[in-house]
Design a protein around this motif. Structure first.
Motif, PDB file in Angstrom:
ATOM      1  N   LEU A 160     -15.968  27.197  -6.855  1.00 47.79           N
ATOM      2  CA  LEU A 160     -16.708  27.391  -5.604  1.00 47.79           C
ATOM      3  C   LEU A 160     -16.014  26.706  -4.436  1.00 47.79           C
ATOM      4  O   LEU A 160     -15.978  27.242  -3.320  1.00 47.79           O
ATOM      5  CB  LEU A 160     -18.128  26.849  -5.756  1.00 47.79           C
ATOM      6  N   ALA A 161     -15.463  25.517  -4.682  1.00 46.31           N
ATOM      7  CA  ALA A 161     -14.787  24.789  -3.609  1.00 46.31           C
ATOM      8  C   ALA A 161     -13.568  25.548  -3.105  1.00 46.31           C
ATOM      9  O   ALA A 161     -13.266  25.534  -1.908  1.00 46.31           O
ATOM     10  CB  ALA A 161     -14.380  23.403  -4.099  1.00 46.31           C
ATOM     11  N   ALA A 162     -12.864  26.222  -4.021  1.00 45.69           N
ATOM     12  CA  ALA A 162     -11.670  26.964  -3.624  1.00 45.69           C
ATOM     13  C   ALA A 162     -12.005  28.313  -3.004  1.00 45.69           C
ATOM     14  O   ALA A 162     -11.330  28.761  -2.074  1.00 45.69           O
ATOM     15  CB  ALA A 162     -10.754  27.159  -4.829  1.00 45.69           C
ATOM     16  N   LEU A 164     -15.272  29.337  -1.830  1.00 44.66           N
ATOM     17  CA  LEU A 164     -16.243  29.223  -0.737  1.00 44.66           C
ATOM     18  C   LEU A 164     -16.279  27.780  -0.235  1.00 44.66           C
ATOM     19  O   LEU A 164     -17.249  27.049  -0.467  1.00 44.66           O
ATOM     20  CB  LEU A 164     -17.637  29.648  -1.203  1.00 44.66           C
ATOM     21  N   PRO A 165     -15.232  27.335   0.432  1.00 46.25           N
ATOM     22  CA  PRO A 165     -15.213  25.932   0.884  1.00 46.25           C
ATOM     23  C   PRO A 165     -16.338  25.593   1.849  1.00 46.25           C
ATOM     24  O   PRO A 165     -16.768  24.444   1.925  1.00 46.25           O
ATOM     25  CB  PRO A 165     -13.841  25.799   1.552  1.00 46.25           C
ATOM     26  N   SER A 166     -16.832  26.588   2.567  1.00 49.34           N
ATOM     27  CA  SER A 166     -17.918  26.332   3.517  1.00 49.34           C
ATOM     28  C   SER A 166     -19.229  25.995   2.823  1.00 49.34           C
ATOM     29  O   SER A 166     -20.184  25.567   3.480  1.00 49.34           O
ATOM     30  CB  SER A 166     -18.122  27.549   4.420  1.00 49.34           C
ATOM     31  N   SER A 167     -19.294  26.177   1.489  1.00 52.86           N
ATOM     32  CA  SER A 167     -20.523  25.861   0.762  1.00 52.86           C
ATOM     33  C   SER A 167     -20.679  24.371   0.506  1.00 52.86           C
ATOM     34  O   SER A 167     -21.728  23.939   0.018  1.00 52.86           O
ATOM     35  CB  SER A 167     -20.541  26.609  -0.577  1.00 52.86           C
ATOM     36  N   GLN A 168     -19.669  23.580   0.827  1.00 58.70           N
ATOM     37  CA  GLN A 168     -19.763  22.144   0.617  1.00 58.70           C
ATOM     38  C   GLN A 168     -20.632  21.511   1.705  1.00 58.70           C
ATOM     39  O   GLN A 168     -20.966  22.137   2.708  1.00 58.70           O
ATOM     40  CB  GLN A 168     -18.364  21.530   0.595  1.00 58.70           C
ATOM     41  N   LEU A 169     -20.992  20.269   1.492  1.00 61.79           N
ATOM     42  CA  LEU A 169     -21.874  19.582   2.431  1.00 61.79           C
ATOM     43  C   LEU A 169     -21.304  19.639   3.848  1.00 61.79           C
ATOM     44  O   LEU A 169     -20.092  19.523   4.040  1.00 61.79           O
ATOM     45  CB  LEU A 169     -22.067  18.129   2.007  1.00 61.79           C
ATOM     46  N   PRO A 170     -22.163  19.813   4.844  1.00 59.51           N
ATOM     47  CA  PRO A 170     -21.670  19.944   6.220  1.00 59.51           C
ATOM     48  C   PRO A 170     -21.193  18.616   6.792  1.00 59.51           C
ATOM     49  O   PRO A 170     -21.721  17.548   6.471  1.00 59.51           O
ATOM     50  CB  PRO A 170     -22.892  20.467   6.982  1.00 59.51           C
ATOM     51  N   HIS A 171     -20.204  18.723   7.627  1.00 58.32           N
ATOM     52  CA  HIS A 171     -19.699  17.568   8.376  1.00 58.32           C
ATOM     53  C   HIS A 171     -19.419  18.039   9.792  1.00 58.32           C
ATOM     54  O   HIS A 171     -18.680  19.008   9.998  1.00 58.32           O
ATOM     55  CB  HIS A 171     -18.429  17.006   7.743  1.00 58.32           C
ATOM     56  N   ALA A 270      -2.024  25.844 -12.711  1.00 58.15           N
ATOM     57  CA  ALA A 270      -1.547  27.067 -12.062  1.00 58.15           C
ATOM     58  C   ALA A 270      -2.475  27.469 -10.916  1.00 58.15           C
ATOM     59  O   ALA A 270      -2.017  27.892  -9.841  1.00 58.15           O
ATOM     60  CB  ALA A 270      -1.443  28.192 -13.089  1.00 58.15           C
ATOM     61  N   GLY A 271      -3.787  27.329 -11.136  1.00 59.22           N
ATOM     62  CA  GLY A 271      -4.733  27.638 -10.069  1.00 59.22           C
ATOM     63  C   GLY A 271      -4.588  26.702  -8.883  1.00 59.22           C
ATOM     64  O   GLY A 271      -4.669  27.127  -7.722  1.00 59.22           O
ATOM     65  N   ILE A 272      -4.377  25.420  -9.159  1.00 58.02           N
ATOM     66  CA  ILE A 272      -4.176  24.450  -8.079  1.00 58.02           C
ATOM     67  C   ILE A 272      -2.903  24.773  -7.302  1.00 58.02           C
ATOM     68  O   ILE A 272      -2.873  24.712  -6.062  1.00 58.02           O
ATOM     69  CB  ILE A 272      -4.123  23.026  -8.662  1.00 58.02           C
ATOM     70  N   LEU A 273      -1.846  25.124  -8.025  1.00 60.05           N
ATOM     71  CA  LEU A 273      -0.586  25.483  -7.366  1.00 60.05           C
ATOM     72  C   LEU A 273      -0.758  26.710  -6.478  1.00 60.05           C
ATOM     73  O   LEU A 273      -0.255  26.747  -5.341  1.00 60.05           O
ATOM     74  CB  LEU A 273       0.490  25.737  -8.422  1.00 60.05           C
ATOM     75  N   PHE A 274      -1.478  27.703  -6.967  1.00 56.27           N
ATOM     76  CA  PHE A 274      -1.711  28.914  -6.180  1.00 56.27           C
ATOM     77  C   PHE A 274      -2.498  28.588  -4.909  1.00 56.27           C
ATOM     78  O   PHE A 274      -2.184  29.088  -3.820  1.00 56.27           O
ATOM     79  CB  PHE A 274      -2.466  29.942  -7.022  1.00 56.27           C
ATOM     80  N   SER A 275      -3.530  27.752  -5.041  1.00 57.41           N
ATOM     81  CA  SER A 275      -4.327  27.382  -3.871  1.00 57.41           C
ATOM     82  C   SER A 275      -3.492  26.583  -2.878  1.00 57.41           C
ATOM     83  O   SER A 275      -3.634  26.746  -1.658  1.00 57.41           O
ATOM     84  CB  SER A 275      -5.551  26.570  -4.315  1.00 57.41           C
ATOM     85  N   TRP A 276      -2.612  25.728  -3.380  1.00 54.77           N
ATOM     86  CA  TRP A 276      -1.744  24.931  -2.501  1.00 54.77           C
ATOM     87  C   TRP A 276      -0.784  25.825  -1.726  1.00 54.77           C
ATOM     88  O   TRP A 276      -0.530  25.610  -0.541  1.00 54.77           O
ATOM     89  CB  TRP A 276      -0.976  23.918  -3.341  1.00 54.77           C
ATOM     90  N   ILE A 277      -0.262  26.844  -2.398  1.00 53.79           N
ATOM     91  CA  ILE A 277       0.641  27.777  -1.714  1.00 53.79           C
ATOM     92  C   ILE A 277      -0.112  28.553  -0.637  1.00 53.79           C
ATOM     93  O   ILE A 277       0.395  28.768   0.470  1.00 53.79           O
ATOM     94  CB  ILE A 277       1.280  28.742  -2.738  1.00 53.79           C
ATOM     95  N   ALA A 278      -1.345  28.957  -0.952  1.00 53.33           N
ATOM     96  CA  ALA A 278      -2.145  29.700   0.027  1.00 53.33           C
ATOM     97  C   ALA A 278      -2.516  28.826   1.215  1.00 53.33           C
ATOM     98  O   ALA A 278      -2.538  29.284   2.361  1.00 53.33           O
ATOM     99  CB  ALA A 278      -3.398  30.259  -0.640  1.00 53.33           C
ATOM    100  N   GLY A 280      -4.612  26.429   3.922  1.00 55.19           N
ATOM    101  CA  GLY A 280      -5.809  26.706   4.705  1.00 55.19           C
ATOM    102  C   GLY A 280      -7.036  25.971   4.205  1.00 55.19           C
ATOM    103  O   GLY A 280      -6.958  24.991   3.456  1.00 55.19           O
ATOM    104  N   VAL A 281      -8.200  26.468   4.608  1.00 56.02           N
ATOM    105  CA  VAL A 281      -9.458  25.805   4.266  1.00 56.02           C
ATOM    106  C   VAL A 281      -9.750  25.880   2.772  1.00 56.02           C
ATOM    107  O   VAL A 281     -10.449  25.020   2.228  1.00 56.02           O
ATOM    108  CB  VAL A 281     -10.621  26.416   5.072  1.00 56.02           C
ATOM    109  N   HIS A 282      -9.233  26.897   2.103  1.00 54.88           N
ATOM    110  CA  HIS A 282      -9.475  27.005   0.660  1.00 54.88           C
ATOM    111  C   HIS A 282      -8.787  25.868  -0.090  1.00 54.88           C
ATOM    112  O   HIS A 282      -9.343  25.316  -1.047  1.00 54.88           O
ATOM    113  CB  HIS A 282      -8.986  28.364   0.156  1.00 54.88           C
ATOM    114  N   TRP A 283      -7.588  25.505   0.349  1.00 57.18           N
ATOM    115  CA  TRP A 283      -6.908  24.367  -0.260  1.00 57.18           C
ATOM    116  C   TRP A 283      -7.621  23.063   0.088  1.00 57.18           C
ATOM    117  O   TRP A 283      -7.760  22.176  -0.755  1.00 57.18           O
ATOM    118  CB  TRP A 283      -5.455  24.317   0.193  1.00 57.18           C
ATOM    119  N   GLN A 284      -8.095  22.945   1.306  1.00 55.00           N
ATOM    120  CA  GLN A 284      -8.840  21.749   1.688  1.00 55.00           C
ATOM    121  C   GLN A 284     -10.101  21.589   0.840  1.00 55.00           C
ATOM    122  O   GLN A 284     -10.438  20.484   0.403  1.00 55.00           O
ATOM    123  CB  GLN A 284      -9.208  21.815   3.172  1.00 55.00           C
TER     124      GLN A 284
END
Length: 425
Positions: A160-162, A164-171, A270-278, A280-284
């Motif tokens: 979910l974090a990767a 839908l990152p906007s689903s995390q607690l608001p800041h 492998a999933g972490i590596l893919f997210s890192w390459i992508a 943006g906010v999904h990696w954050q």
């Protein structure tokens, strides 16, 4: 979306039914995944080969129809599952009202996020509460939390974090200063965002996606720390360091679980590596969840060691460590510290009552961690308004961690004193 086009009464009826069925699912899983199942679920065979009616499988109503089964399971076997399903049927609509309709997690004066974001936050928290409920029911009965609850919950939190990152607690980045733009003073407006591991500060560029390697190294380290923690390792302190290390490695080598976790670790890497390459906010979002998972687990792990030293016996089960990892993956490391600070207050009161009334020497701590997490979610607006200022002072974090350790040590000392001096057990 179809949901927004539905009449109001249909939406609220659906939420009530959703809560009731989630409560029924939690009751069923808490029975199936338990080490010693109570076998009170309607999905188990009925007495004397009797066929159950379809109504007995329904939430709430089914338990009322099975009151006569008390001879086999105990007179009031139906009371707790019925209460769980009733509370869930009421709580889910209330949670929706608070988080979506009232936007109760968003600070006052901040811009209201889109409805899709509020619904994503609601769904994420609903999933977390479901896993917390299952873990709490099992922990209360058996004083343990199985990995079959926390591991899927943690993996789902990372996905979910990767995705839908906007689903995390608001800041909310609130205006703190006046910026000069072309020599014209301009007040910075509040900006809505989600809680990252660097909050309340801005996201550091060195931990961004490709080509920055610091974030990738941190994410992989957090991921493999969690995978290693799940492995069937045991440390024999009395055997000496090198012999204990040799025995632990031999145990890991012989266990089939190690191979499965290694495969999961490689797939996750492998999933972490893919997210890192992508990037943006999904990696954050993913990196923040990984840091929250690892930091919260380490905090509980340290407390487990300290508590064992104070009590001269195991204080926290390792299920509490994996539970904290799941909570940190869903909420972040900052809420992880906050909820761990809140948990001892409820734990101290309940533990003393149980010790005096029932002379129980082992008190499950998982439900209190879940209560702390629930309080952190529901009161996130005032909590983060205060805590964000505290987290700006780096050294205060060490004091908070020390305060948590002291509170837990005091709780365990009180339990040990009552057990040995008052109850004589």
């Amino acid at each position: 979306m179809i949901w927004f086009a539905l009449p109001t009464w249909i939406s609220w009826t659906f939420l009530v039914l959703l809560g009731a069925f989630l409560g029924a699912a939690a009751n069923w899983l808490s029975d199936v995944l338990a080490w010693q199942p109570r076998q009170i679920s309607p999905w188990y065979p009925a007495d004397h080969g009797r066929r159950r009616s379809w109504a007995e499988y329904l939430p709430i109503i089914g338990w009322l129809l099975r009151i006569s089964d008390g001879g086999r399971h105990g007179r009031f076997f139906w009371l707790r599952p019925l209460t769980v399903e009733l509370i869930c049927a009421i709580a889910v609509p209330l949670l929706y009202w608070w988080e979506v309709i009232e936007a109760g997690l968003i600070p006052f004066g901040a811009p209201r996020p889109p409805q899709g974001v509020l619904h994503a936050i609601f769904v994420r928290h609903l999933m977390l509460i479901f896993f917390m409920l299952v873990a709490s029911l099992i922990d209360w009965d058996e004083k343990l939390i199985p990995d079959s609850v926390t591991v899927p919950g943690t993996l789902l939190a990372l996905i979910l974090a990767a995705s839908l990152p906007s689903s995390q607690l608001p800041h909310i980045s609130m205006p703190r200063s006046i910026f000069e733009v072309d020599h014209v003073p301009e007040v910075r407006k509040p900006e809505y965002g989600f809680l990252t591991f660097s909050a309340p500060y801005d996201w550091p560029k060195s931990f961004g996606g490709q080509p920055h390697g610091h974030g990738l190294s941190l994410g992989l380290a957090c991921w493999w720390l969690w995978c290693f923690a799940l492995m069937p390792r045991r440390w024999y302190r009395r055997k000496g360091f090198w012999k204990s290390l040799k025995m632990m490695c031999a145990r890991l080598y012989r266990s089939r679980v190690t191979g499965g976790l290694a495969v999961m670790g490689l797939i996750g890497s492998a999933g972490i590596l893919f997210s890192w390459i992508a990037g943006g906010v999904h990696w954050q979002g993913l990196l923040s969840a990984l840091v929250g998972m690892a930091a919260s687990a380490v905090l509980a792990w340290v407390v487990r060691i300290v508590g064992s030293m104070v009590l001269d016996r195991e204080a926290l089960g390792f299920g509490d460590v994996t539970l904290m990892a799941m909570l940190g993956a869903y909420l972040g490391w900052q809420p992880g510290i906050i909820l761990f600070f809140l948990a001892p207050f409820a734990g101290l009161i309940v533990a003393v009552v149980i010790l005096v009334l029932h002379q129980e020497t082992e008190i499950p701590y998982g439900p209190f961690l879940c209560l702390g997490a629930l309080a952190t979610i529901l009161f996130w607006r005032p909590i983060w308004e205060f805590a964000s200022r505290v987290f700006e002072l780096g050294f205060i974090l060490l004091l908070l961690a020390a305060a948590c350790l002291v509170l837990l040590a005091l709780l365990l000392l009180v339990i040990r004193f009552i057990r040995e001096k008052v109850l004589g057990i």
